[in-house]
Design a protein around this motif. Sequence first.
Motif, PDB file in Angstrom:
ATOM      1  N   THR A   1     -10.500   2.662 -11.209  1.00 32.48           N
ATOM      2  CA  THR A   1      -9.856   1.484 -10.859  1.00 32.48           C
ATOM      3  C   THR A   1      -8.359   1.866 -10.232  1.00 32.48           C
ATOM      4  O   THR A   1      -7.641   2.026 -11.418  1.00 32.48           O
ATOM      5  N   TYR A   2      -7.846   1.518  -9.388  1.00 27.68           N
ATOM      6  CA  TYR A   2      -6.606   2.121  -8.814  1.00 27.68           C
ATOM      7  C   TYR A   2      -5.856   1.059  -8.014  1.00 27.68           C
ATOM      8  O   TYR A   2      -5.632   1.227  -6.667  1.00 27.68           O
ATOM      9  N   VAL A   3      -5.507  -0.032  -8.553  1.00 27.00           N
ATOM     10  CA  VAL A   3      -5.006  -1.303  -7.680  1.00 27.00           C
ATOM     11  C   VAL A   3      -3.686  -1.157  -7.418  1.00 27.00           C
ATOM     12  O   VAL A   3      -2.596  -1.029  -8.056  1.00 27.00           O
ATOM     13  N   ILE A   4      -3.597  -0.998  -6.066  1.00 29.34           N
ATOM     14  CA  ILE A   4      -2.025  -1.001  -5.588  1.00 29.34           C
ATOM     15  C   ILE A   4      -1.971  -2.292  -4.560  1.00 29.34           C
ATOM     16  O   ILE A   4      -2.502  -2.179  -3.427  1.00 29.34           O
ATOM     17  N   PRO A   5      -1.746  -3.374  -5.036  1.00 29.43           N
ATOM     18  CA  PRO A   5      -1.265  -4.546  -3.845  1.00 29.43           C
ATOM     19  C   PRO A   5      -0.530  -4.345  -3.018  1.00 29.43           C
ATOM     20  O   PRO A   5       0.636  -3.518  -3.082  1.00 29.43           O
ATOM     21  N   ASN A   6      -0.714  -4.807  -1.383  1.00 33.43           N
ATOM     22  CA  ASN A   6      -0.038  -4.236  -0.752  1.00 33.43           C
ATOM     23  C   ASN A   6       0.337  -2.851  -0.444  1.00 33.43           C
ATOM     24  O   ASN A   6       1.520  -2.416  -0.106  1.00 33.43           O
ATOM     25  N   TRP A   7      -0.628  -2.181  -0.537  1.00 26.93           N
ATOM     26  CA  TRP A   7      -0.626  -0.898  -0.380  1.00 26.93           C
ATOM     27  C   TRP A   7       0.219  -0.237   1.014  1.00 26.93           C
ATOM     28  O   TRP A   7       1.049   0.402   1.123  1.00 26.93           O
TER      29      TRP A   7
ATOM     30  N   ASN B   1      -0.275  -4.458  11.841  1.00 24.70           N
ATOM     31  CA  ASN B   1      -1.042  -5.442  12.682  1.00 24.70           C
ATOM     32  C   ASN B   1      -1.377  -6.886  12.201  1.00 24.70           C
ATOM     33  O   ASN B   1      -2.418  -7.445  12.231  1.00 24.70           O
ATOM     34  N   GLY B   2      -0.481  -7.547  11.402  1.00 28.16           N
ATOM     35  CA  GLY B   2      -0.496  -8.812  10.598  1.00 28.16           C
ATOM     36  C   GLY B   2      -1.845  -8.804   9.644  1.00 28.16           C
ATOM     37  O   GLY B   2      -2.306  -9.791   9.334  1.00 28.16           O
ATOM     38  N   MET B   3      -1.918  -7.458   9.070  1.00 30.67           N
ATOM     39  CA  MET B   3      -3.108  -7.460   8.049  1.00 30.67           C
ATOM     40  C   MET B   3      -2.416  -6.793   6.823  1.00 30.67           C
ATOM     41  O   MET B   3      -1.493  -5.908   6.808  1.00 30.67           O
ATOM     42  N   THR B   4      -2.715  -7.027   5.575  1.00 32.74           N
ATOM     43  CA  THR B   4      -2.466  -6.248   4.200  1.00 32.74           C
ATOM     44  C   THR B   4      -3.523  -5.521   3.779  1.00 32.74           C
ATOM     45  O   THR B   4      -4.754  -5.941   3.589  1.00 32.74           O
ATOM     46  N   PHE B   5      -3.338  -4.413   3.312  1.00 34.31           N
ATOM     47  CA  PHE B   5      -4.164  -3.293   2.934  1.00 34.31           C
ATOM     48  C   PHE B   5      -4.114  -3.310   1.190  1.00 34.31           C
ATOM     49  O   PHE B   5      -2.929  -2.742   1.053  1.00 34.31           O
ATOM     50  N   ASP B   6      -5.024  -3.689   0.530  1.00 36.43           N
ATOM     51  CA  ASP B   6      -4.682  -3.393  -1.012  1.00 36.43           C
ATOM     52  C   ASP B   6      -6.036  -2.321  -1.468  1.00 36.43           C
ATOM     53  O   ASP B   6      -6.833  -2.553  -1.426  1.00 36.43           O
ATOM     54  N   LEU B   7      -5.224  -1.292  -1.990  1.00 36.67           N
ATOM     55  CA  LEU B   7      -6.081  -0.132  -2.635  1.00 36.67           C
ATOM     56  C   LEU B   7      -6.696  -0.664  -3.875  1.00 36.67           C
ATOM     57  O   LEU B   7      -5.853  -1.227  -4.662  1.00 36.67           O
TER      58      LEU B   7
END
Length: 241
Positions: free
Chosen positions: A155-161, A165-171
């Motif tokens: 588990t490697y949580v990085i919010p707002n990685w 284009n108006g999208m957020t990618f969270d690892l």
Amino acid sequence: MRHVTRILLLAILAVAAALPAWADTIVWRSPTKPLTIGLSTSDYTQIMFPEPIAHVVVEDPSYIDGKPLDGYDGRAIMFQSLLPKMATRAFFTGQSGNTYIVILTTDVPYRTYIEVVDGVAMKQMRESVASKMGPLDVVRAMAQDADVPGITRETYVIPNWFRGNGMTFDLSEIWQSPTVTGLVVHVRNENPQPNEVNLPAVVIPKTSEWGNLRFASMENLRLAPAGQPNDKGVLFLVFIR
């Protein structure tokens, strides 16, 4: 490749299935890491090794009674303590040359049957399974949330990685094998309008330790407006080292 992977997976499962249902198992990992097995004065403990034992040396042979069991190809030996409280080391040499150091003691609960599993061989088999998995196999396992022998999950949580284009990618998770790295990324649409993930245009932060990005997959490429049902999706990325 999928056929070979399936055969190796079945081989690992067969090792586990071969153990008696009542057996306690301990894993041998190297000649420098002793195993501890409890004995009793009222009953014998049967120890089953992963290979025939060619030679046994007990430091204090007067502490225990031991005898091999017929019909197990030299793999099974029974031991019983002759003292109410004792501990001694025994050195078992297998036909392969592996040395199994076992601490026989009354200080831990005894079991009737102990199966010693070769952790080195199991590790090699797991790594063999993982090395034969292609990007599609890894994506399938990640999508099904299915554990795979030889692949570690962290588990490697990085919010707002990263954003784009108006999208957020969270690892959220990293899958690792000797040759492959898989990433589980949660995507959120932040636009009030529907949005679509353009996989070829996704630019992720560079991390050389993962290798080269070879495959990307997402079940739901078109996301609903922010705050609406289906405004999120899961992106799977696979890197080859």
